[in-house]
Design a protein around this motif. Structure first.
Motif, PDB file in Angstrom:
ATOM      1  N   ILE A  20     -32.873  44.068 -54.201  1.00 33.30           N
ATOM      2  CA  ILE A  20     -33.017  45.014 -53.629  1.00 33.30           C
ATOM      3  C   ILE A  20     -34.236  45.543 -53.989  1.00 33.30           C
ATOM      4  O   ILE A  20     -35.211  46.226 -53.497  1.00 33.30           O
ATOM      5  CB  ILE A  20     -31.996  45.996 -53.020  1.00 33.30           C
ATOM      6  CG1 ILE A  20     -30.968  45.280 -52.229  1.00 33.30           C
ATOM      7  CG2 ILE A  20     -32.619  47.146 -52.329  1.00 33.30           C
ATOM      8  CD1 ILE A  20     -29.659  46.033 -52.224  1.00 33.30           C
ATOM      9  N   GLY A  21     -34.359  45.798 -55.497  1.00 28.65           N
ATOM     10  CA  GLY A  21     -35.303  46.665 -56.205  1.00 28.65           C
ATOM     11  C   GLY A  21     -34.718  47.946 -56.416  1.00 28.65           C
ATOM     12  O   GLY A  21     -33.508  48.320 -56.219  1.00 28.65           O
ATOM     13  N   GLU A  22     -35.666  48.951 -56.601  1.00 29.08           N
ATOM     14  CA  GLU A  22     -35.190  50.334 -57.021  1.00 29.08           C
ATOM     15  C   GLU A  22     -35.314  51.033 -55.646  1.00 29.08           C
ATOM     16  O   GLU A  22     -35.385  50.441 -54.758  1.00 29.08           O
ATOM     17  CB  GLU A  22     -35.905  50.890 -58.211  1.00 29.08           C
ATOM     18  CG  GLU A  22     -37.336  50.477 -58.376  1.00 29.08           C
ATOM     19  CD  GLU A  22     -38.155  51.237 -56.896  1.00 29.08           C
ATOM     20  OE1 GLU A  22     -37.646  52.096 -56.575  1.00 29.08           O
ATOM     21  OE2 GLU A  22     -38.959  50.525 -56.793  1.00 29.08           O
ATOM     22  N   SER A  23     -34.910  52.232 -56.034  1.00 33.11           N
ATOM     23  CA  SER A  23     -34.814  53.055 -54.806  1.00 33.11           C
ATOM     24  C   SER A  23     -35.817  53.155 -53.902  1.00 33.11           C
ATOM     25  O   SER A  23     -35.344  53.214 -52.452  1.00 33.11           O
ATOM     26  CB  SER A  23     -34.688  54.648 -55.286  1.00 33.11           C
ATOM     27  OG  SER A  23     -33.656  54.934 -56.469  1.00 33.11           O
ATOM     28  N   TRP A  24     -36.912  53.111 -53.834  1.00 32.81           N
ATOM     29  CA  TRP A  24     -38.123  52.953 -52.782  1.00 32.81           C
ATOM     30  C   TRP A  24     -37.453  51.739 -51.835  1.00 32.81           C
ATOM     31  O   TRP A  24     -37.815  51.992 -50.667  1.00 32.81           O
ATOM     32  CB  TRP A  24     -39.460  52.777 -53.565  1.00 32.81           C
ATOM     33  CG  TRP A  24     -39.966  54.204 -53.954  1.00 32.81           C
ATOM     34  CD1 TRP A  24     -40.416  54.246 -55.236  1.00 32.81           C
ATOM     35  CD2 TRP A  24     -40.355  55.307 -53.311  1.00 32.81           C
ATOM     36  NE1 TRP A  24     -41.031  55.441 -55.360  1.00 32.81           N
ATOM     37  CE2 TRP A  24     -40.871  56.195 -54.114  1.00 32.81           C
ATOM     38  CE3 TRP A  24     -39.987  55.535 -52.061  1.00 32.81           C
ATOM     39  CZ2 TRP A  24     -41.121  57.555 -53.636  1.00 32.81           C
ATOM     40  CZ3 TRP A  24     -40.465  57.032 -51.458  1.00 32.81           C
ATOM     41  CH2 TRP A  24     -41.180  57.751 -52.370  1.00 32.81           C
ATOM     42  N   MET A  26     -34.859  50.498 -51.079  1.00 33.58           N
ATOM     43  CA  MET A  26     -33.740  50.970 -50.129  1.00 33.58           C
ATOM     44  C   MET A  26     -34.379  51.878 -48.847  1.00 33.58           C
ATOM     45  O   MET A  26     -34.048  51.629 -47.838  1.00 33.58           O
ATOM     46  CB  MET A  26     -32.852  51.331 -50.778  1.00 33.58           C
ATOM     47  CG  MET A  26     -31.509  51.428 -50.139  1.00 33.58           C
ATOM     48  SD  MET A  26     -30.636  49.718 -50.298  1.00 33.58           S
ATOM     49  CE  MET A  26     -29.431  49.985 -51.365  1.00 33.58           C
ATOM     50  N   LEU A  27     -35.266  52.679 -49.243  1.00 30.13           N
ATOM     51  CA  LEU A  27     -35.872  53.490 -48.255  1.00 30.13           C
ATOM     52  C   LEU A  27     -36.871  52.826 -47.497  1.00 30.13           C
ATOM     53  O   LEU A  27     -36.840  53.092 -46.298  1.00 30.13           O
ATOM     54  CB  LEU A  27     -36.411  54.848 -48.957  1.00 30.13           C
ATOM     55  CG  LEU A  27     -35.495  55.863 -49.475  1.00 30.13           C
ATOM     56  CD1 LEU A  27     -36.228  56.931 -50.265  1.00 30.13           C
ATOM     57  CD2 LEU A  27     -34.173  56.352 -48.753  1.00 30.13           C
ATOM     58  N   LEU A  46     -42.861  57.615 -46.256  1.00 27.64           N
ATOM     59  CA  LEU A  46     -42.501  57.870 -47.383  1.00 27.64           C
ATOM     60  C   LEU A  46     -43.198  58.589 -48.347  1.00 27.64           C
ATOM     61  O   LEU A  46     -42.799  59.257 -49.335  1.00 27.64           O
ATOM     62  CB  LEU A  46     -42.121  56.362 -48.314  1.00 27.64           C
ATOM     63  CG  LEU A  46     -41.038  55.618 -47.561  1.00 27.64           C
ATOM     64  CD1 LEU A  46     -41.061  54.205 -47.836  1.00 27.64           C
ATOM     65  CD2 LEU A  46     -39.731  56.323 -47.607  1.00 27.64           C
ATOM     66  N   ILE A  48     -45.629  57.605 -50.306  1.00 32.87           N
ATOM     67  CA  ILE A  48     -45.714  56.693 -51.363  1.00 32.87           C
ATOM     68  C   ILE A  48     -46.977  56.288 -51.769  1.00 32.87           C
ATOM     69  O   ILE A  48     -47.901  56.058 -50.713  1.00 32.87           O
ATOM     70  CB  ILE A  48     -44.753  55.483 -51.124  1.00 32.87           C
ATOM     71  CG1 ILE A  48     -44.505  54.640 -52.447  1.00 32.87           C
ATOM     72  CG2 ILE A  48     -45.095  54.761 -49.889  1.00 32.87           C
ATOM     73  CD1 ILE A  48     -43.355  53.549 -51.996  1.00 32.87           C
TER      74      ILE A  48
ATOM     75  N   ARG B   5     -39.010  64.226 -55.774  1.00 34.85           N
ATOM     76  CA  ARG B   5     -39.208  63.915 -54.264  1.00 34.85           C
ATOM     77  C   ARG B   5     -38.080  63.419 -53.481  1.00 34.85           C
ATOM     78  O   ARG B   5     -37.777  63.827 -52.311  1.00 34.85           O
ATOM     79  CB  ARG B   5     -40.370  63.016 -54.262  1.00 34.85           C
ATOM     80  CG  ARG B   5     -41.576  63.528 -54.692  1.00 34.85           C
ATOM     81  CD  ARG B   5     -42.953  62.571 -54.798  1.00 34.85           C
ATOM     82  NE  ARG B   5     -43.183  62.127 -53.452  1.00 34.85           N
ATOM     83  CZ  ARG B   5     -43.875  61.110 -53.632  1.00 34.85           C
ATOM     84  NH1 ARG B   5     -44.401  60.334 -54.811  1.00 34.85           N
ATOM     85  NH2 ARG B   5     -44.430  60.563 -52.494  1.00 34.85           N
ATOM     86  N   PHE B   6     -37.245  62.510 -54.204  1.00 36.09           N
ATOM     87  CA  PHE B   6     -36.199  61.978 -53.384  1.00 36.09           C
ATOM     88  C   PHE B   6     -35.105  62.857 -52.919  1.00 36.09           C
ATOM     89  O   PHE B   6     -34.485  62.969 -51.903  1.00 36.09           O
ATOM     90  CB  PHE B   6     -35.436  60.802 -54.098  1.00 36.09           C
ATOM     91  CG  PHE B   6     -36.023  59.312 -53.844  1.00 36.09           C
ATOM     92  CD1 PHE B   6     -37.293  59.167 -54.291  1.00 36.09           C
ATOM     93  CD2 PHE B   6     -35.004  58.570 -53.571  1.00 36.09           C
ATOM     94  CE1 PHE B   6     -37.862  57.978 -54.110  1.00 36.09           C
ATOM     95  CE2 PHE B   6     -35.738  57.070 -53.317  1.00 36.09           C
ATOM     96  CZ  PHE B   6     -36.954  57.007 -53.552  1.00 36.09           C
TER      97      PHE B   6
END
Lengths: 170, 170
Positions: A20-24, A26-27, A46, A48, B5-6
């Protein structure tokens, strides 16, 4: 470096996190489930930086969670669509949402998950697909499989020892 | 920066990811569920640099997922134990494990989750606690709550529009 180490761990949870990778990431998947498909949709949702988003989308495509679909030939444009493998992550997002709602919304509820049919609020519970029994921490043991290492065997024994004298939940 | 931010996003999933921290944290929690309690247990299990582990443990304690418990006064020593809030993350680990098992073990099975009572392999499914209906992507809408922003309202409308013409699953 870290990525490689996670990916080669035997534990499916470790591999899942690596994939999945990191938190971004998942969002981004959350947004994909909620109808975002284009780079600009994700970026607006996001907030981002574009280069971070590009990198995370590439990771998700490379790992088979999203696929690119052309929606225009001239100019060439594509959008990002969940693959079946990506779609199967929906339960992870549901239970994370629920847990966050219970523990991390001191100011009140901004958003809830409701049933599309009844409109009733949803509260998730994880059960076994066959028996429908709740999968709680006091019910689960680990079983080493054909390609288990010695470390996995030891861990399985450690978990079994933890619960040895604890009665099964009804 | 990113952490802040999260944490301030309205989405409970975003807050959950922020609260847990990145992937190492989830694996530390996995180890805690499997009986690891001491710094050395975690370090041996994860092969993680000591300073990284220290930082991740501190994050998990600061966020109320683990708590320190003294097990020796002289010398002063403590171990890390899951709080109730941390324990409630178990379902997340179960579904991640399952997903990883299905999609990321091309070489065969190193480890499975089995029922402690029957020994049968477990396969997770997320259902609603009250109706026991599976929570699938085609059943879930978002409902803005009392403290919803305009962005959340728009997102809820976007999700509703996605499913407007799709019949409900049985």
């Amino acid at each position: 470096m870290r990525t490689t180490r996670f990916a080669t761990m035997e534990c499916p949870t470790a591999r899942a996190l690596d994939c999945i990778g990191e938190s971004w990431s998942m969002l981004i998947l959350r947004d994909a489930f909620q109808g975002c498909r284009r780079f600009d949709d994700f970026q607006q949702s996001l907030g981002i930086p574009a280069n971070t988003l590009t990198r995370r989308l590439k990771h998700l495509v490379d790992n088979g969670l999203l696929q690119k679909q052309a929606y225009s030939e001239r100019p060439p444009r594509h959008e990002y669509v969940l693959t079946p493998k990506g779609q199967e992550l929906f339960p992870v997002l549901v239970v994370l949402f629920d847990w966050g709602s219970r523990h991390l919304t001191p100011e009140g509820t901004a958003v809830s998950q409701i049933d599309r049919g009844s409109g009733a609020p949803l509260q998730s519970m994880v059960v076994d697909r066959h028996t429908r029994t709740p999968i709680t921490v006091d019910r689960v043991l680990l079983q080493p499989g054909p390609v288990a290492s010695e470390q996995v065997r030891q861990r399985a024994a450690q978990v079994e020892a933890l619960w040895k004298d604890v009665p099964l939940p009804e």
